[in-house]
Design a protein around this motif. Structure first.
Motif, PDB file in Angstrom:
ATOM      1  N   PRO A 137      47.719  67.997  22.115  1.00  0.00           N
ATOM      2  CA  PRO A 137      46.599  68.937  22.346  1.00  0.00           C
ATOM      3  C   PRO A 137      46.972  70.332  21.845  1.00  0.00           C
ATOM      4  CG  PRO A 137      47.063  67.690  24.323  1.00  0.00           C
ATOM      5  CD  PRO A 137      48.166  67.376  23.361  1.00  0.00           C
ATOM      6  N   GLN A 138      45.950  71.097  21.515  1.00  0.00           N
ATOM      7  CA  GLN A 138      46.170  72.373  20.834  1.00  0.00           C
ATOM      8  C   GLN A 138      47.099  73.328  21.605  1.00  0.00           C
ATOM      9  OE1 GLN A 138      42.534  74.391  19.761  1.00  0.00           O
ATOM     10  NE2 GLN A 138      43.742  76.193  19.269  1.00  0.00           N
ATOM     11  N   ARG A 139      46.880  73.441  22.915  1.00  0.00           N
ATOM     12  CA  ARG A 139      47.682  74.385  23.708  1.00  0.00           C
ATOM     13  C   ARG A 139      49.139  73.942  23.790  1.00  0.00           C
ATOM     14  NH1 ARG A 139      46.190  79.394  24.373  1.00  0.00           N
ATOM     15  NH2 ARG A 139      46.531  79.715  26.589  1.00  0.00           N
ATOM     16  N   GLN A 140      49.333  72.622  23.916  1.00  0.00           N
ATOM     17  CA  GLN A 140      50.705  72.096  23.966  1.00  0.00           C
ATOM     18  C   GLN A 140      51.401  72.317  22.624  1.00  0.00           C
ATOM     19  OE1 GLN A 140      50.948  68.054  25.393  1.00  0.00           O
ATOM     20  NE2 GLN A 140      49.585  68.470  27.092  1.00  0.00           N
ATOM     21  N   GLN A 141      50.648  72.082  21.556  1.00  0.00           N
ATOM     22  CA  GLN A 141      51.197  72.286  20.212  1.00  0.00           C
ATOM     23  C   GLN A 141      51.601  73.752  20.025  1.00  0.00           C
ATOM     24  OE1 GLN A 141      49.073  72.258  16.169  1.00  0.00           O
ATOM     25  NE2 GLN A 141      49.085  70.099  16.785  1.00  0.00           N
ATOM     26  N   GLU A 142      50.710  74.629  20.483  1.00  0.00           N
ATOM     27  CA  GLU A 142      50.955  76.080  20.387  1.00  0.00           C
ATOM     28  C   GLU A 142      52.226  76.460  21.151  1.00  0.00           C
ATOM     29  OE1 GLU A 142      47.164  77.944  21.204  1.00  0.00           O
ATOM     30  OE2 GLU A 142      48.133  79.907  21.227  1.00  0.00           O
ATOM     31  N   LYS A 169      55.320  76.969  30.608  1.00  0.00           N
ATOM     32  CA  LYS A 169      56.335  75.962  30.973  1.00  0.00           C
ATOM     33  C   LYS A 169      55.693  74.580  31.072  1.00  0.00           C
ATOM     34  CE  LYS A 169      59.441  79.083  33.373  1.00  0.00           C
ATOM     35  NZ  LYS A 169      59.746  79.679  34.668  1.00  0.00           N
ATOM     36  N   THR A 170      54.503  74.529  31.669  1.00  0.00           N
ATOM     37  CA  THR A 170      53.801  73.244  31.819  1.00  0.00           C
ATOM     38  C   THR A 170      53.442  72.660  30.452  1.00  0.00           C
ATOM     39  OG1 THR A 170      52.843  74.157  33.830  1.00  0.00           O
ATOM     40  CG2 THR A 170      51.863  72.130  33.021  1.00  0.00           C
ATOM     41  N   HIS A 171      52.836  73.505  29.607  1.00  0.00           N
ATOM     42  CA  HIS A 171      52.442  73.045  28.262  1.00  0.00           C
ATOM     43  C   HIS A 171      53.657  72.566  27.480  1.00  0.00           C
ATOM     44  CE1 HIS A 171      48.294  74.126  28.548  1.00  0.00           C
ATOM     45  NE2 HIS A 171      48.499  75.424  28.617  1.00  0.00           N
ATOM     46  N   TYR A 172      54.740  73.339  27.586  1.00  0.00           N
ATOM     47  CA  TYR A 172      55.941  73.028  26.815  1.00  0.00           C
ATOM     48  C   TYR A 172      56.577  71.720  27.266  1.00  0.00           C
ATOM     49  CZ  TYR A 172      60.457  73.830  24.501  1.00  0.00           C
ATOM     50  OH  TYR A 172      61.573  73.720  23.726  1.00  0.00           O
TER      51      TYR A 172
END
Lengths: 191, 143
Positions: A137-142, A169-172
């Motif tokens: 997903p875009q935010r995780q990719q970012e 931290k969550t996205h990463y």
């Protein structure tokens, strides 16, 4: 008065030089980042061009230490715009989707390294990683691109992404988990 | 948990290596294109009036503040001198003792000054009258 004018001119020249130096230091990595996301060299160049122009025209007067975060924010916003425009294109020209995915795969394999024949094994790994990164997903990719590839701290990434450090931290961590899963699946498919 | 951390690190390292490798080994054509884009951006930035205007504005602001400070300082010095001069030149002599009476009586002193001759004449008349009275009493006594 003359000294002041000279000082002013030299200040502007130094500022321009510093801006040029900064853009030179980030241009290649910005291009690769854009290429990761757009999977198209021309689109990636357009994104980098827009980002550079915007930084130079609107934010060059800001302090030099603010440029990296500003540039990242511009780049990420420009990529978001790109995603939106691509979505709209896909809505109108949905029959071209298959064609586009094929061209993306060709690009990935061809553009990963200057000598693909010598590094066949690593090429496959890279392609898998590239593909896995694109599936995020875009935010995780970012978050992954900023934290892992650009090596920004959690706080800096949060500032660029306009969110809290906890969200970063969550996205990463989710991005890491998803990448691991994709790579594992890829290896299982090979076996 | 430790395995997860290690695999996370492994993925991050791999991705970073790949990213750096791609960034460092871009083909010449792409690098040239990027250089051109950068030069165009810098040139466009130079042409843009608002780009470095803030830097120039900052310099101008410094100059403006300095230019504004000079007359302000001069004005305040002049003001101080005038004030000190006024304080030193004001008469410090004490008021006459009958000032309060004069104020309380509230007579028209201007009129008094205008008809001073009349009052002088009136005073002379009074003196003359007393002298006449004195002479008449003396003559009566003689008689």
């Amino acid at each position: 008065m003359v000294f002041r004018a000279i000082a002013g001119v030299s200040l502007v020249i130094n500022h321009t030089r510093a801006l040029n130096q900064f853009l030179k230091s980030v241009q290649n990595r910005a291009f690769v980042t854009a290429k990761f996301s757009t999977a198209n060299e021309d689109d990636a160049l357009d994104v980098v061009q827009d980002s550079m122009f915007k930084l130079a025209q609107k934010y060059a007067h800001k302090p030099e230490d603010e440029w990296p975060a500003l540039f990242q924010r511009i780049l990420q916003n420009r990529l978001k715009d790109y995603y939106r425009s691509q979505k709209m294109k896909k809505l109108f020209y949905f029959w071209q989707q298959h064609e586009n995915t094929e061209s993306k795969q060709v690009f990935d394999i061809a553009s990963l390294s200057p000598s693909p024949a010598q590094h066949h094994a690593s090429q496959q790994q890279k392609t898998a990683l590239n593909g896995a990164l694109k599936k995020l997903p875009q935010r995780q990719q970012e978050a992954f691109v900023l934290r892992a590839l650009w090596e920004y701290s959690t706080a800096e990434t949060a500032n660029i992404m306009h969110c809290t450090e906890g969200s970063v931290k969550t996205h990463y961590s989710r991005a890491n988990a998803a990448l691991q899963k994709h790579l594992q699946e890829n290896e299982d498919e090979k076996r | 948990m430790k395995n997860d951390d290690a695999s996370d690190r492994n993925i991050t390292q791999k991705a970073k290596q790949q990213f750096d490798q791609q960034a460092d080994h871009l083909d010449e054509a792409t690098v040239k294109k990027l250089d051109n884009i950068r030069c165009e951006a810098i040139t466009a930035a130079g042409k843009q009036p608002s780009l470095f205007s803030s830097v120039i504005q900052q310099i101008q602001q410094i100059q403006q503040v300095q230019a504004w400070q000079k007359p302000a300082i001069a004005l305040s010095i002049v003001g101080l001198c005038v004030y000190l001069g006024l304080v030193n030149t004001t008469p410090s002599a004490s008021l006459p003792d009958n000032t309060l009476d004069m104020v309380l009586i509230n007579e028209d002193y201007d009129l008094l000054h205008e008809d001073i001759e009349f009052y002088l004449w009136l005073e002379n008349q009074a003196q003359l009258d007393t002298q006449q009275d004195n002479t008449s009493t003396q003559s009566k006594e003689i008689i």
